[in-house]
Design a protein around this motif. Structure first.
Motif, PDB file in Angstrom:
ATOM      1  N   TYR A   8      14.593  40.180  32.581  1.00 51.95           N
ATOM      2  CA  TYR A   8      15.623  39.839  33.548  1.00 51.95           C
ATOM      3  C   TYR A   8      15.073  39.070  34.646  1.00 51.95           C
ATOM      4  O   TYR A   8      15.795  37.979  34.975  1.00 51.95           O
ATOM      5  CB  TYR A   8      16.135  41.228  34.078  1.00 51.95           C
ATOM      6  N   ALA A   9      13.845  39.181  35.057  1.00 50.21           N
ATOM      7  CA  ALA A   9      13.440  38.388  36.104  1.00 50.21           C
ATOM      8  C   ALA A   9      13.148  36.919  35.492  1.00 50.21           C
ATOM      9  O   ALA A   9      13.291  35.804  36.158  1.00 50.21           O
ATOM     10  CB  ALA A   9      12.180  39.001  36.427  1.00 50.21           C
ATOM     11  N   ASN A  10      12.630  36.744  34.309  1.00 45.92           N
ATOM     12  CA  ASN A  10      12.502  35.493  33.771  1.00 45.92           C
ATOM     13  C   ASN A  10      13.874  34.759  33.505  1.00 45.92           C
ATOM     14  O   ASN A  10      13.756  33.375  33.505  1.00 45.92           O
ATOM     15  CB  ASN A  10      11.654  35.720  32.410  1.00 45.92           C
TER      16      ASN A  10
ATOM     17  N   PHE B  12       7.573  53.533  29.930  1.00 40.54           N
ATOM     18  CA  PHE B  12       7.557  53.103  31.140  1.00 40.54           C
ATOM     19  C   PHE B  12       7.354  51.460  31.083  1.00 40.54           C
ATOM     20  O   PHE B  12       7.833  50.522  31.709  1.00 40.54           O
ATOM     21  CB  PHE B  12       6.491  53.754  31.960  1.00 40.54           C
ATOM     22  N   VAL B  13       6.309  51.095  29.934  1.00 39.09           N
ATOM     23  CA  VAL B  13       6.295  49.521  29.592  1.00 39.09           C
ATOM     24  C   VAL B  13       7.439  48.989  29.123  1.00 39.09           C
ATOM     25  O   VAL B  13       7.684  47.779  29.391  1.00 39.09           O
ATOM     26  CB  VAL B  13       5.051  49.355  28.775  1.00 39.09           C
ATOM     27  N   LEU B  14       8.179  49.810  28.373  1.00 38.63           N
ATOM     28  CA  LEU B  14       9.443  48.971  27.893  1.00 38.63           C
ATOM     29  C   LEU B  14      10.395  48.781  29.077  1.00 38.63           C
ATOM     30  O   LEU B  14      11.095  47.726  28.953  1.00 38.63           O
ATOM     31  CB  LEU B  14      10.079  49.955  26.850  1.00 38.63           C
ATOM     32  N   VAL B  15      10.453  49.675  30.062  1.00 36.03           N
ATOM     33  CA  VAL B  15      11.303  49.497  31.120  1.00 36.03           C
ATOM     34  C   VAL B  15      10.857  48.122  31.983  1.00 36.03           C
ATOM     35  O   VAL B  15      11.668  47.503  32.304  1.00 36.03           O
ATOM     36  CB  VAL B  15      11.392  50.540  32.244  1.00 36.03           C
ATOM     37  N   LEU B  16       9.538  48.034  31.974  1.00 34.94           N
ATOM     38  CA  LEU B  16       8.983  46.856  32.673  1.00 34.94           C
ATOM     39  C   LEU B  16       9.328  45.589  31.988  1.00 34.94           C
ATOM     40  O   LEU B  16       9.422  44.719  32.514  1.00 34.94           O
ATOM     41  CB  LEU B  16       7.472  47.202  32.824  1.00 34.94           C
ATOM     42  N   THR B  17       9.325  45.676  30.828  1.00 31.72           N
ATOM     43  CA  THR B  17       9.650  44.766  30.053  1.00 31.72           C
ATOM     44  C   THR B  17      10.764  44.187  29.997  1.00 31.72           C
ATOM     45  O   THR B  17      11.196  42.868  30.185  1.00 31.72           O
ATOM     46  CB  THR B  17       9.447  44.847  28.306  1.00 31.72           C
ATOM     47  N   ALA B  18      12.005  44.978  29.945  1.00 27.89           N
ATOM     48  CA  ALA B  18      13.464  44.579  30.348  1.00 27.89           C
ATOM     49  C   ALA B  18      13.411  44.228  31.512  1.00 27.89           C
ATOM     50  O   ALA B  18      14.201  43.121  31.981  1.00 27.89           O
ATOM     51  CB  ALA B  18      14.268  45.980  30.130  1.00 27.89           C
TER      52      ALA B  18
END
Length: 616
Positions: free
Chosen positions: A116-118, A106-112
């Motif tokens: 994308y946001a950055n 789940f944290v890997l998805v948040l990192t991706a």
């Protein structure tokens, strides 16, 4: 999906969403407080304010995401440990690493998503937010008439109202000064009461004045027409009374004009990875241009001193010189070889050697020498090897067959060199004048002459010219070095922003490795202890990030070390907490530290007894 995975995900998704929104709201308020004075009193509509807040909220995502991951993981595993659910899972034979696996994905998805946001969302939102904020700063404050004070917000108009009724429209004792002619207070309107309202989509301000006078001061019309000089006696004053009059003022200056966004998009925080790569390449090329120009202009610094001295360029500067020369020659190469025409092959590199010295053949006046004839025959008969068969000759000459060409060359007469005929004169009539024979100068005389030249005292103009030349050269070198330093600093700033896009995304994983094991060790849920611990680690992360970027910007630390220092240190700390959580270490319990203190005391006591038992 297994039940244990669903249990762990349900425990973290809810706290993550809540903490993420709370952190974004807090950071948004912190950012907007800096621009509070620029926003209040401008009469902005809700749509403009909503746009500004939304874009600034997206701009805070890179900072809010790691903090939300840290706080939510602390809360989730703190609740699992407080309600002994984590203990039951371990008792059933499931390791802590297996429990962390679904949250890690789940944290890997948040990192991706953070990457994308950055890379995409934050640059666009930063461009929209700061361009809109600039336009808001340039906008005039909203029309706000206060009682007993002059209002000068409208261009060349001053308005004073002694009393303003609660409806915001009705006014009492109104004075209007018109300065649009730029000649002082010569047009004044005084009214007992009035009404104020905006018309035509708030583009104009309309005043309805009642029971007042209009005063106008100026020269007589006859003198203005004739063009006579004004004097004090020629000034006139006119007063007109009115029961009702209307005055309209233009409010176009109060409208907010949007500036073109292209003037803001060159900032580093408004660029994505591809644009930053182009900017970094351009800055590096500009640095090489500055260095190359310094080497090329060096011979022009001094007229005599070290003028013929050669300086070897650095390899990167020399490669850039070849690249720039090839780029500059492209337009001329296209003109020499248009499209569709086959270009001849580039000639091989040939080392030029000096021609061998040969004796000149004796020439005759009747026929050309054998050597000359052989050379001409060789030129005619020899077929050039560099020109391809399918390529046309550069110029169109009339083709001659080989025998006729040779015969034409052999029969061609050779012009004799013109010999100047001098009239002979007898020795008795003209006596030749021989030039004076110049005696060679000895070495001592030559040195004496040179010494005499150098012993001449130079004039003041020579000293001044040399000093001016030295100052000019020094200024040029300092300007070149300063320009290179500025470009180097700008290059480091853009490289920091390039690495920062990745580092702020990777911080989510580092914060997860700290929060989840630490929550399992603390075993405290809610917002109390997890909030304090998360704030502590976030302060450490923020301080390390700011300090690393500062040192990298100053050149005291490498770019990679400065930007990634906080993430690497927190990642190592997270691995340490994970190891302690796997062995059920009690790092935050008083008994753990009391046992360590007792062991230290016991060791000192045994050492003291051992020293006393030894014979003296």
């Amino acid at each position: 999906m297994k039940k244990i995975d669903k249990l762990v995900l349900d425990a973290i998704i809810g706290p993550f969403l809540i903490t993420f929104l709370v952190v974004v709201f807090i950071l948004l308020n912190v950012n907007m407080l800096k621009y509070f004075d620029d926003i209040i009193g401008k009469g902005l509509d809700y749509w403009t304010l909503g746009q500004l807040f939304f874009h600034f909220a997206v701009f805070t995502v890179p900072t809010a995401m790691p903090l939300a991951v840290l706080l939510s993981s602390l809360i989730a595993f703190g609740n699992l440990g407080e309600h002994f659910e984590l203990t039951a899972i371990k008792a059933s034979g499931v390791s802590l690493v297996r429990v962390l696996r679904p949250i890690f994905f789940f944290v890997l998805v948040l990192t991706a998503f953070a990457f994308y946001a950055n890379n995409d969302l934050v640059p666009k939102s930063a461009l929209e937010a700061y361009s809109l904020l600039y336009d808001i700063k340039q906008k005039k404050p909203a029309l706000d008439l206060r009682e007993g004070a002059f209002y000068n917000g409208i261009n060349d108009i001053s308005i004073k109202v002694n009393k303003k009724f609660p409806d915001g429209i009705t006014l009492k004792d109104v004075i209007v000064y018109d300065h649009r002619k730029n000649d002082g207070n010569k047009e004044v309107t005084i009214a007992d009461s009035g009404r104020m309202q905006t018309i035509l989509n708030e583009r104009y301000l309309k005043f309805e004045l009642f029971n007042g006078f209009n005063y106008t001061e100026g020269a007589s019309n006859e003198r203005e027409v004739v063009g006579q000089k004004r004097n004090r006696n020629s000034e006139t004053l006119s007063r007109s009374k009115f029961a009702k009059t209307q005055v309209v003022f233009d409010l176009s200056s109060f409208q907010m004009d949007r500036t073109d966004k292209k003037w803001f998009q060159s900032n580093r925080i408004m660029r994505n990875l591809g644009q930053l790569d182009g900017d970094i390449d351009s800055i590096r090329r500009e640095i090489l241009n500055q260095r190359l120009n310094h080497y090329l202009y060096r011979p022009s610094y001094f007229s005599y001193y070290l003028r013929k001295d050669t300086t070897i360029m650095p390899l990167e500067v020399y490669k850039h010189k070849l690249y720039r020369d090839s780029i500059n020659s492209l337009p001329y190469r296209d003109k020499m070889h248009p499209q569709g025409e086959q270009q001849p092959p580039l000639p091989a590199k040939v080392i030029e050697q000096p021609p061998a010295k040969t004796e000149k053949p004796a020439t005759t006046t009747e026929q050309p020498s054998t050597t000359a004839t052989a050379k001409i025959e060789k030129k005619v008969t020899e077929k050039p090897a560099a020109v391809k068969k399918d390529t046309a000759p550069p110029t169109a000459f009339k083709k001659l067959d080989r025998p006729r060409a040779l015969e034409h060359v052999r029969k061609r007469p050779i012009k004799k060199p013109a010999v100047k005929q001098e009239t002979r004169k007898t020795e008795s009539t003209v006596k030749p004048v021989l030039p004076a024979k110049k005696l060679p100068m000895t070495d001592s005389a030559f040195r004496a002459k040179v010494d005499s030249v150098f012993k001449i005292e130079p004039a003041a103009e020579v000293w001044q010219g040399a000093a001016n030349t030295a100052r000019q050269v020094k200024s040029q070198v300092q300007n070149a070095n300063g320009s290179i330093d500025n470009y180097a600093t700008e290059l480091r700033i853009f490289e920091i922003q390039w690495h920062k896009i990745f580092a702020s995304s990777f911080a989510c994983i580092a914060m997860f490795l700290i929060g989840a094991p630490l929550g399992a060790i603390i075993k405290r849920g809610g917002l109390g202890v997890p909030f304090l611990v998360s704030i502590l680690f976030f302060i450490v992360y923020y301080v390390l990030t700011m300090q690393g970027e500062k040192l990298a910007k100053q050149g005291n630390l490498s770019i990679i070390a400065g930007v990634w220092m906080a993430d690497i240190l927190l990642f190592i700390t997270g691995l340490f907490f994970l190891r302690q959580a796997r062995v059920d270490a009690r790092l935050f319990e008083a008994d753990f530290y009391s046992v360590i203190v007792d062991k230290i005391k016991r060791w000192f006591t045994q050492k003291k007894q051992r020293n006393q038992s030894q014979p003296v």
